[in-house]
Design a protein around this motif. Structure first.
Motif, PDB file in Angstrom:
ATOM      1  N   GLU A 143      -8.050  -9.400   2.309  1.00 26.52           N
ATOM      2  CA  GLU A 143      -8.182  -9.612   0.866  1.00 26.52           C
ATOM      3  C   GLU A 143      -9.355  -8.827   0.276  1.00 26.52           C
ATOM      4  O   GLU A 143      -9.342  -8.419  -0.881  1.00 26.52           O
ATOM      5  N   ARG A 144     -10.363  -8.593   1.099  1.00 19.84           N
ATOM      6  CA  ARG A 144     -11.552  -7.902   0.612  1.00 19.84           C
ATOM      7  C   ARG A 144     -11.237  -6.459   0.214  1.00 19.84           C
ATOM      8  O   ARG A 144     -11.911  -5.870  -0.597  1.00 19.84           O
ATOM      9  N   HIS A 145     -10.200  -5.878   0.824  1.00 21.92           N
ATOM     10  CA  HIS A 145      -9.908  -4.473   0.540  1.00 21.92           C
ATOM     11  C   HIS A 145      -8.879  -4.287  -0.553  1.00 21.92           C
ATOM     12  O   HIS A 145      -8.486  -3.168  -0.848  1.00 21.92           O
ATOM     13  N   TRP A 146      -8.421  -5.373  -1.134  1.00 20.77           N
ATOM     14  CA  TRP A 146      -7.331  -5.275  -2.101  1.00 20.77           C
ATOM     15  C   TRP A 146      -7.681  -4.413  -3.300  1.00 20.77           C
ATOM     16  O   TRP A 146      -6.855  -3.693  -3.828  1.00 20.77           O
ATOM     17  N   THR A 147      -8.925  -4.520  -3.730  1.00 19.75           N
ATOM     18  CA  THR A 147      -9.298  -3.834  -4.970  1.00 19.75           C
ATOM     19  C   THR A 147      -9.286  -2.318  -4.815  1.00 19.75           C
ATOM     20  O   THR A 147      -9.308  -1.599  -5.797  1.00 19.75           O
ATOM     21  N   TYR A 148      -9.253  -1.820  -3.573  1.00 14.75           N
ATOM     22  CA  TYR A 148      -9.374  -0.378  -3.404  1.00 14.75           C
ATOM     23  C   TYR A 148      -8.039   0.345  -3.484  1.00 14.75           C
ATOM     24  O   TYR A 148      -8.006   1.557  -3.474  1.00 14.75           O
ATOM     25  N   THR A 149      -6.941  -0.363  -3.464  1.00 16.58           N
ATOM     26  CA  THR A 149      -5.654   0.299  -3.485  1.00 16.58           C
ATOM     27  C   THR A 149      -4.959   0.032  -4.819  1.00 16.58           C
ATOM     28  O   THR A 149      -4.712  -1.110  -5.172  1.00 16.58           O
ATOM     29  N   GLN A 150      -4.651   1.109  -5.505  1.00 23.16           N
ATOM     30  CA  GLN A 150      -4.099   0.954  -6.852  1.00 23.16           C
ATOM     31  C   GLN A 150      -2.749   0.243  -6.836  1.00 23.16           C
ATOM     32  O   GLN A 150      -2.496  -0.663  -7.630  1.00 23.16           O
ATOM     33  N   SER A 151      -1.890   0.652  -5.884  1.00 30.00           N
ATOM     34  CA  SER A 151      -0.553   0.069  -5.853  1.00 30.00           C
ATOM     35  C   SER A 151      -0.627  -1.427  -5.566  1.00 30.00           C
ATOM     36  O   SER A 151       0.171  -2.218  -6.062  1.00 30.00           O
ATOM     37  N   LEU A 152      -1.625  -1.813  -4.776  1.00 29.64           N
ATOM     38  CA  LEU A 152      -1.787  -3.225  -4.447  1.00 29.64           C
ATOM     39  C   LEU A 152      -2.172  -4.010  -5.697  1.00 29.64           C
ATOM     40  O   LEU A 152      -1.664  -5.111  -5.944  1.00 29.64           O
ATOM     41  N   GLN A 153      -3.037  -3.408  -6.488  1.00 29.08           N
ATOM     42  CA  GLN A 153      -3.426  -4.038  -7.746  1.00 29.08           C
ATOM     43  C   GLN A 153      -2.217  -4.177  -8.675  1.00 29.08           C
ATOM     44  O   GLN A 153      -2.028  -5.204  -9.317  1.00 29.08           O
ATOM     45  N   MET A 154      -1.409  -3.115  -8.711  1.00 24.44           N
ATOM     46  CA  MET A 154      -0.230  -3.155  -9.579  1.00 24.44           C
ATOM     47  C   MET A 154       0.711  -4.272  -9.139  1.00 24.44           C
ATOM     48  O   MET A 154       1.243  -5.026  -9.966  1.00 24.44           O
ATOM     49  N   THR A 155       0.913  -4.368  -7.815  1.00 21.93           N
ATOM     50  CA  THR A 155       1.823  -5.391  -7.311  1.00 21.93           C
ATOM     51  C   THR A 155       1.275  -6.778  -7.603  1.00 21.93           C
ATOM     52  O   THR A 155       2.006  -7.675  -8.017  1.00 21.93           O
ATOM     53  N   THR A 190       0.855  -1.172   0.000  1.00 16.27           N
ATOM     54  CA  THR A 190       0.000   0.000   0.000  1.00 16.27           C
ATOM     55  C   THR A 190       0.896   1.229   0.000  1.00 16.27           C
ATOM     56  O   THR A 190       1.596   1.479   0.974  1.00 16.27           O
ATOM     57  N   MET A 191       0.907   1.924  -1.105  1.00 13.39           N
ATOM     58  CA  MET A 191       1.813   3.059  -1.240  1.00 13.39           C
ATOM     59  C   MET A 191       1.354   3.884  -2.416  1.00 13.39           C
ATOM     60  O   MET A 191       0.335   3.607  -3.030  1.00 13.39           O
ATOM     61  N   SER A 192       2.128   4.892  -2.713  1.00 15.19           N
ATOM     62  CA  SER A 192       1.812   5.667  -3.894  1.00 15.19           C
ATOM     63  C   SER A 192       2.225   4.870  -5.133  1.00 15.19           C
ATOM     64  O   SER A 192       3.265   4.225  -5.131  1.00 15.19           O
ATOM     65  N   PRO A 193       1.398   4.875  -6.170  1.00 12.77           N
ATOM     66  CA  PRO A 193       1.742   4.108  -7.373  1.00 12.77           C
ATOM     67  C   PRO A 193       3.104   4.492  -7.950  1.00 12.77           C
ATOM     68  O   PRO A 193       3.771   3.670  -8.567  1.00 12.77           O
ATOM     69  N   TYR A 194       3.520   5.749  -7.726  1.00 13.83           N
ATOM     70  CA  TYR A 194       4.818   6.181  -8.257  1.00 13.83           C
ATOM     71  C   TYR A 194       5.963   5.366  -7.668  1.00 13.83           C
ATOM     72  O   TYR A 194       6.994   5.197  -8.297  1.00 13.83           O
ATOM     73  N   GLU A 195       5.769   4.898  -6.446  1.00  8.94           N
ATOM     74  CA  GLU A 195       6.843   4.144  -5.810  1.00  8.94           C
ATOM     75  C   GLU A 195       7.116   2.847  -6.557  1.00  8.94           C
ATOM     76  O   GLU A 195       8.174   2.258  -6.432  1.00  8.94           O
ATOM     77  N   ILE A 196       6.121   2.391  -7.308  1.00  8.63           N
ATOM     78  CA  ILE A 196       6.309   1.169  -8.085  1.00  8.63           C
ATOM     79  C   ILE A 196       6.745   1.505  -9.507  1.00  8.63           C
ATOM     80  O   ILE A 196       7.629   0.884 -10.069  1.00  8.63           O
ATOM     81  N   ALA A 197       6.123   2.524 -10.066  1.00  5.85           N
ATOM     82  CA  ALA A 197       6.205   2.690 -11.514  1.00  5.85           C
ATOM     83  C   ALA A 197       7.301   3.631 -12.003  1.00  5.85           C
ATOM     84  O   ALA A 197       7.709   3.546 -13.150  1.00  5.85           O
TER      85      ALA A 197
END
Lengths: 392, 282
Positions: free
Chosen positions: A355-367, A312-319
Motif C-alpha cells: 500500500e505504501r507504493h500505491w501513490t507512485y503508480t499513476q494507473s494505480l491511482q486511476m484505478t 500497474t500498467m500504462s495509463p493508456y490501458e485504462i483511459a
C-alpha cells in the motif's frame, strides 16, 4: 426547473430519484436559501446526493450544467490511437517513406517498417516530448525505459510498462492446490461468511434451547439464532500475466482459499485490465473467451465482485480505446470497469502491491479512483477491510 | 428559526444550508463524517440554539426499530396476572413508550437525535421508513394510532459502517461533515478555549495537521481529540516553545496519548522519530 441538473446527475450515475428532485424544488419554493449560487450548490447537494463518494461526480455535473464547462466525453478519445500512429510515422519516417508505405498500404506493413527502423536506431527517440501525455520521453522503442511506450519485437517485459505488446505470451494457469500458508487469508475471508449469519434472530436453536432450559431448572428458555441466508455469491476476477508474474503466488493462495469458502464462486481471468472479454481457462484463453457483457447478464447484481490485480500498467490501458496490450479494444478499460461496478455495486479491488507504493503508480491511482477508494492491499489487514466493505 | 451556529459550535456554510433545509422542509437530516467531527454535537447544539427539547436515541447493534416506537412488556403482565393485580385487565399499562413516541407526543417541537444508525441491523432503517415519513404509527395492542403533534426535527448520524438503503436515503437530506480546514479549526478552538495564548494554539495546530498528514495512520486524530489534547497541554502548562522546538527528541509530541489512539500509530511515530534522529546524527 433544474431538470437538466437532474438528468445530468442520472447520466453520471449518481442515484437521484424524483422524490429527491421534488424535495429540492420544495426547498427552493420555501426559500431555504437566498438564491446565491453557492447556497444553491449546498442545498441541491444535501437534497440530491446521499453518499459522499458521489460528491465528486456531483461537482463535475454541477460545474458542467451551470458554468458550461466541458464534461469529459469518452467518445472523443476514440480518435487518439490513429493520432499516435500518424505521429509515430511522422517521427520515424521521412515524407517519401510515408508515401511509400501509403502505397504499400496497411497497418501491418507500417508496423513492420517501424520495427526495422527502431532496430537500427534504438536511442533516437528518447527524450522527445511531442507525444500525447506528459511523460517527456519517447513513446516507443523497446529495451529502453518508457512508461507509455509502444513495445515492438521484445520477448519479455522488462519494465512492466507498455502500451502495446505484439509478442504473444504464454501464461501459467493459476493453481488452486496451494493450501499451505493460506490459513490467515481464510480467516479474513470468513468474515464474508459471517455475514450469512447476521440479521434478526428468527430460527429456533434447538441444542442451545435444551441446554439453557436444563440450566434454568427445567423452565423453558427459548434460544433463537439468526436465520441463515446462504446467499454469498462471489465473482472473482484475477489479473494474470505481465506485471502480475511476481504476485501470482499471492494470488494462488487467495484463490485456493476462496474456493473452499464460498459455495457460489465464479472466477474469470483478465490481463492487466478488464475489457470486452474475460476467460476461465488461462491455457485456452485465446480460444475460449467469454464476453464481459455475457458475464454481466448471466450473474445477478447480488454477486459480490472481487478484482485481484496490481493495477500497474500504462495509463493508456485504462483511459483510451486501443490501449490494451493484447488486442484492439473498442472501448477504454475504464468504461468496462464502470459497467462492472454499475452491475455489481458491492465490489472491491485487492492489490498485491504494498500500500505504501500505491501513490507512485499513476494507473494505480486511476484505478483506485474508478473503484471509489475501494482498493485494498492483499494483506490480512487489507482483506479484513475489504471484507468489511463487501459485507456492508 | 434559522440555525447559524452557536457560541460553542462552529457551523460551516454548507452545514447551515443543510440544517435549515431540513428544518424548513421537516425532513430528517442524515449526517455523516469522520468520527469526532461533531455529528452528535450538531443535534445537541441545534436543539439549544432554537430552544427545543432534545430527545436522544442511541442505537446499538441490538436495537430494534420497534423499540423506538413502543414495547409490550408481556413478562410483567404475566407476573401481575399471577399475583392477581388489577392492572392486568388494561393492556395499555404494559405498553412502554419508546423515543419516537415520546418525540411525536411532545408538547413543543422537539429535536430528535437518532445516533449512529449504522450500528443497528441492516433492516433497521427500512423498518422506520413510514414512521419517519408520515410521523405516525399504529399500536396493535391498544388499536390506537399515534400521530405527531409537532413534527420533530430529526437528526440521524452514521459512521458509515453499513450502507443505508436507498429508500431511506431518499427521504433524508444529507450532509457530510468534512474535516475542518485550518481557519475553521482555529475558530473551533477559539470557541472552546477563548483565553488561550494564540501562539500555543497555532503551534498545536501545526503539529496536529502534520500528524494528520503522516501517511499510513490507522486512526487520524480528529477535532474532538485536538480539543482534548489542547486541554491537556494547558493543564500541564506546556509552553509554545516546547512545541515549536522540533527537537529530535520531541518529534513525538508531548502528551501524544490524547492524539494517537492506536499502538500501531504510536509505533509508527516512534519509528519516524528514530529515523529522524539517525538522519540528524549523521
Amino acid at each position: 426547473m433544474f431538470s437538466e441538473l437532474f438528468y445530468e446527475l442520472r447520466k453520471a450515475q449518481v442515484p437521484v430519484s424524483l422524490k429527491e428532485y421534488l424535495a429540492l424544488l420544495e426547498a427552493m419554493e420555501a426559500h431555504v436559501t437566498d438564491m446565491s449560487v453557492e447556497e444553491f450548490y449546498y442545498l441541491s447537494r444535501a437534497a440530491l446526493v446521499k453518499d459522499e463518494r458521489n460528491f465528486d461526480k456531483y461537482d463535475v455535473v454541477f460545474g458542467h450544467v451551470f458554468k458550461g464547462l466541458e464534461a469529459l466525453e469518452d467518445d472523443e478519445t476514440a480518435e487518439i490511437p490513429e493520432e499516435w500512429l500518424r505521429k509515430l510515422a511522422e517521427l520515424t519516417l521521412t515524407e517519401e517513406e510515408m508515401a511509400e508505405i501509403e502505397a504499400m498500404g496497411g497497418f501491418d506493413k507500417l508496423m513492420e517498417e517501424l520495427r526495422k527502423r527502431l532496430e537500427e536506431q534504438q536511442k533516437r527517440h528518447q527524450g522527445g516530448n511531442k507525444w500525447i501525455g506528459t511523460a517527456g520521453r519517447s513513446p516507443f522503442g523497446a529495451y529502453g525505459y518508457n512508461p507509455e511506450g509502444v513495445r515492438i519485437g521484445q520477448d519479455g517485459s522488462r519494465h512492466r510498462r507498455a502500451v502495446k505488446v505484439w509478442d504473444r505470451r504464454e501464461y501459467k494457469n493459476l493453481d488452486d492446490s496451494v493450501e499451505l500458508g493460506t490459513r490467515n487469508i481464510k480467516v479474513a475471508l470468513r468474515r464474508l461468511r459471517r455475514f450469512a449469519r447476521e440479521g434478526a434472530a428468527l430460527e429456533l436453536d434447538l441444542p442451545d434451547t435444551v441446554r439453557s432450559t436444563a440450566n434454568n431448572g427445567g423452565y423453558l428458555d427459548l434460544k433463537l439464532i439468526p436465520e441463515r441466508h446462504n446467499t454469498i455469491k462471489v465473482l472473482l476476477f484475477l489479473d494474470i500475466g505481465g506485471s502480475m508474474d511476481d504476485h501470482t503466488r499471492t494470488c494462488e493462495e487467495l484463490f485456493s482459499a476462496t474456493r473452499t469458502e464460498f459455495k457460489h464462486l465464479e472466477y474469470f481471468y483478465f490481463h492487466n485490465f478488464v475489457y470486452e472479454y474475460v476467460w476461465r481457462d488461462n491455457r485456452r484463453r485465446h480460444q475460449e473467451r467469454i464476453p464481459t457483457w455475457e458475464v454481466m447478464h448471466t450473474y445477478a447484481s447480488d454477486y459480490k465482485l472481487i478484482l485481484v490485480g496490481d493495477a500497474t500498467m500504462s495509463p493508456y490501458e485504462i483511459a483510451y480505446p486501443g490501449g490494451s496490450v493484447e488486442h484492439w479494444n473498442e472501448e477504454p478499460g475504464q468504461v468496462w470497469l464502470d459497467r462492472l461496478l454499475t452491475t455489481y455495486p458491492s465490489a472491491i479491488w485487492l492489490n498485491p502491491v504494498n500500500e505504501r507504493h500505491w501513490t507512485y503508480t499513476q494507473s494505480l491511482q486511476m484505478t483506485q479512483q474508478l473503484m471509489g477508494d475501494r482498493m485494498f492491499p492483499l494483506t490480512l489487514d487489507g482483506l479484513d477491510r475489504g471484507m468489511r466493505e463487501l459485507s456492508r | 428559526m434559522k440555525f447559524e451556529g452557536t457560541d460553542s459550535y462552529v457551523a460551516t456554510e454548507d452545514l447551515m444550508v443543510a440544517v435549515n433545509a431540513a428544518i424548513t422542509l421537516q425532513r430528517p437530516l442524515l449526517v455523516k463524517g469522520e468520527p469526532g467531527t461533531g455529528k452528535t454535537m450538531l443535534a445537541i447544539e441545534v436543539a439549544e440554539a432554537i430552544g427545543a427539547p432534545l430527545i436522544e436515541w442511541h442505537i446499538k447493534s441490538t436495537t430494534k426499530a420497534q423499540q423506538g416506537l413502543y414495547e409490550y412488556d408481556a413478562v410483567s403482565r404475566l407476573r401481575d396476572s399471577q399475583l392477581g393485580d388489577e392492572r392486568v385487565h388494561d393492556i395499555s399499562n404494559y405498553i412502554v413508550q419508546g423515543k419516537l413516541w415520546e418525540a411525536f407526543e411532545s408538547d413543543e417541537r422537539p429535536v430528535l437525535l437518532i445516533d449512529e444508525i449504522d450500528k443497528a441491523d441492516i433492516e433497521f432503517p427500512n423498518d422506520l421508513l413510514l414512521e419517519l415519513d408520515r410521523m405516525e404509527f399504529f399500536v396493535y395492542e391498544t388499536k390506537q394510532t399515534i400521530k405527531t403533534v409537532h413534527r420533530p426535527i430529526v437528526f440521524i448520524t452514521s459512521n458509515n459502517e453499513k450502507e443505508l438503503p436507498d429508500a431511506f436515503l431518499r427521504r433524508c437530506f444529507f450532509h457530510y461533515i468534512r474535516f475542518p480546514e485550518r481557519e475553521t479549526m482555529q475558530q473551533i478552538v477559539d470557541v472552546h478555549y477563548p483565553d488561550l495564548k494564540r501562539n500555543l494554539i497555532s503551534e498545536a495546530l501545526n503539529i496536529f495537521f502534520e500528524i494528520r498528514d503522516v501517511p499510513g495512520m490507522k486512526k487520524k486524530p480528529s477535532t474532538s481529540e485536538l480539543l482534548d489534547w489542547i486541554k491537556l497541554l494547558v493543564a500541564e502548562d506546556v509552553s509554545p516553545e516546547v512545541l515549536r522546538s522540533r527537537d529530535m527528541k520531541t518529534l513525538i509530541p508531548p502528551l501524544h496519548g490524547a492524539l494517537l489512539k492506536n499502538e500501531q500509530d504510536v509505533h509508527l511515530f516512534e519509528r519516524l522519530a528514530f529515523m529522524a534522529r539517525r538522519e540528524g546524527g549523521s
